[in-house]
Write a protein that holds these residues in place. Structure first.
Motif, PDB file in Angstrom:
ATOM      1  N   GLN A  51      84.326 -38.050  -1.406  1.00  0.00           N
ATOM      2  CA  GLN A  51      84.861 -36.948  -1.870  1.00  0.00           C
ATOM      3  C   GLN A  51      86.221 -36.744  -1.343  1.00  0.00           C
ATOM      4  N   CYS A  94      78.597 -29.360  -7.067  1.00  0.00           N
ATOM      5  CA  CYS A  94      79.252 -30.471  -6.366  1.00  0.00           C
ATOM      6  C   CYS A  94      80.775 -30.055  -6.416  1.00  0.00           C
ATOM      7  N   LEU A  95      81.379 -30.320  -5.144  1.00  0.00           N
ATOM      8  CA  LEU A  95      82.853 -30.032  -4.962  1.00  0.00           C
ATOM      9  C   LEU A  95      83.532 -30.887  -5.936  1.00  0.00           C
ATOM     10  N   HIS A 136      71.522 -35.070  -1.851  1.00  0.00           N
ATOM     11  CA  HIS A 136      72.688 -35.156  -2.708  1.00  0.00           C
ATOM     12  C   HIS A 136      73.832 -35.895  -1.939  1.00  0.00           C
ATOM     13  N   GLU A 137      74.272 -35.725  -0.570  1.00  0.00           N
ATOM     14  CA  GLU A 137      75.318 -36.253  -0.077  1.00  0.00           C
ATOM     15  C   GLU A 137      74.989 -37.775   0.145  1.00  0.00           C
ATOM     16  N   HIS A 140      75.987 -39.620  -2.775  1.00  0.00           N
ATOM     17  CA  HIS A 140      77.453 -39.847  -2.733  1.00  0.00           C
ATOM     18  C   HIS A 140      77.999 -41.231  -2.403  1.00  0.00           C
TER      19      HIS A 140
HETATM   20 ZN    ZN Z   1      78.396 -33.499  -4.334  1.00  0.00          ZN
END
Ligand code: ZN
Length: 175
Positions: A51, A94-95, A136-137, A140
């Protein structure tokens, strides 16, 4: 410490299977500090290295509430070594997909093995929001976004809006 720019979906870096960290040095610790600062500034409760454009298996999490002391967690090379049959559904955001949310069902409890910033092996049992956030992370780091867990119809709608939002962000930055 400094904040980094957050990559918005769709972007190839967010679809990349990230590589394990082989040496935990000052650079890695700097990245983890920057990731925490970026996450707190956003604000968010989790952030993974892709991210901020880095394809390394690094993530940070802090699920403490605003009225609590921060509980930052720095995670290197995480692996889910156990997950429960019991499932939990949370509305995830999510960012990298700001303003968009979707209900995702995942195992309710997980055990995660990882290295901390000193290189020591850690094992953590997580449930509730922390379990969801870690999954979730970790997703990624495997190039998976929460929208990959929802219907194709909703995913495509969100990604279409993100393409417009990204274009707008580029125009704003150029202005
Ligand atoms: Zn995320």
């Amino acid at each position: 410490m400094s904040t980094r720019d957050i990559v918005w979906a769709p972007d190839r870096v967010l679809k990349t299977n990230c590589t394990p960290v082989t040496e935990i040095d000052g650079d890695i610790r700097q990245i983890l500090d920057d990731m925490l600062e970026t996450m707190y500034a956003a604000p968010g409760i989790g952030l993974a290295a892709p991210q901020i454009g880095l394809t390394k298996r690094l993530l940070v999490v802090d699920i403490s509430r605003d009225d609590e002391e921060n509980r930052p967690l720095k995670v290197i090379n995480p692996e889910i070594v156990w997950s429960s049959e019991e499932l939990n559904t949370y509305e995830e955001g999510c960012l990298s997909l700001p303003g968009h949310y979707g209900e995702v069902t995942r195992p309710a409890q997980v055990t995660v093995q990882f290295l901390d910033e000193t290189g020591a092996e850690q094992r953590m049992d997580a449930d509730g929001l922390l379990a969801t956030c870690l999954q979730h992370e970790i997703d990624h780091l495997n190039g998976v976004l929460f929208v990959d867990h929802i219907s194709a119809l909703k995913r495509n709608m969100i990604l279409k809006k993100m393409i417009k939002a990204k274009k707008q962000r580029e125009e704003d930055e150029a202005a």
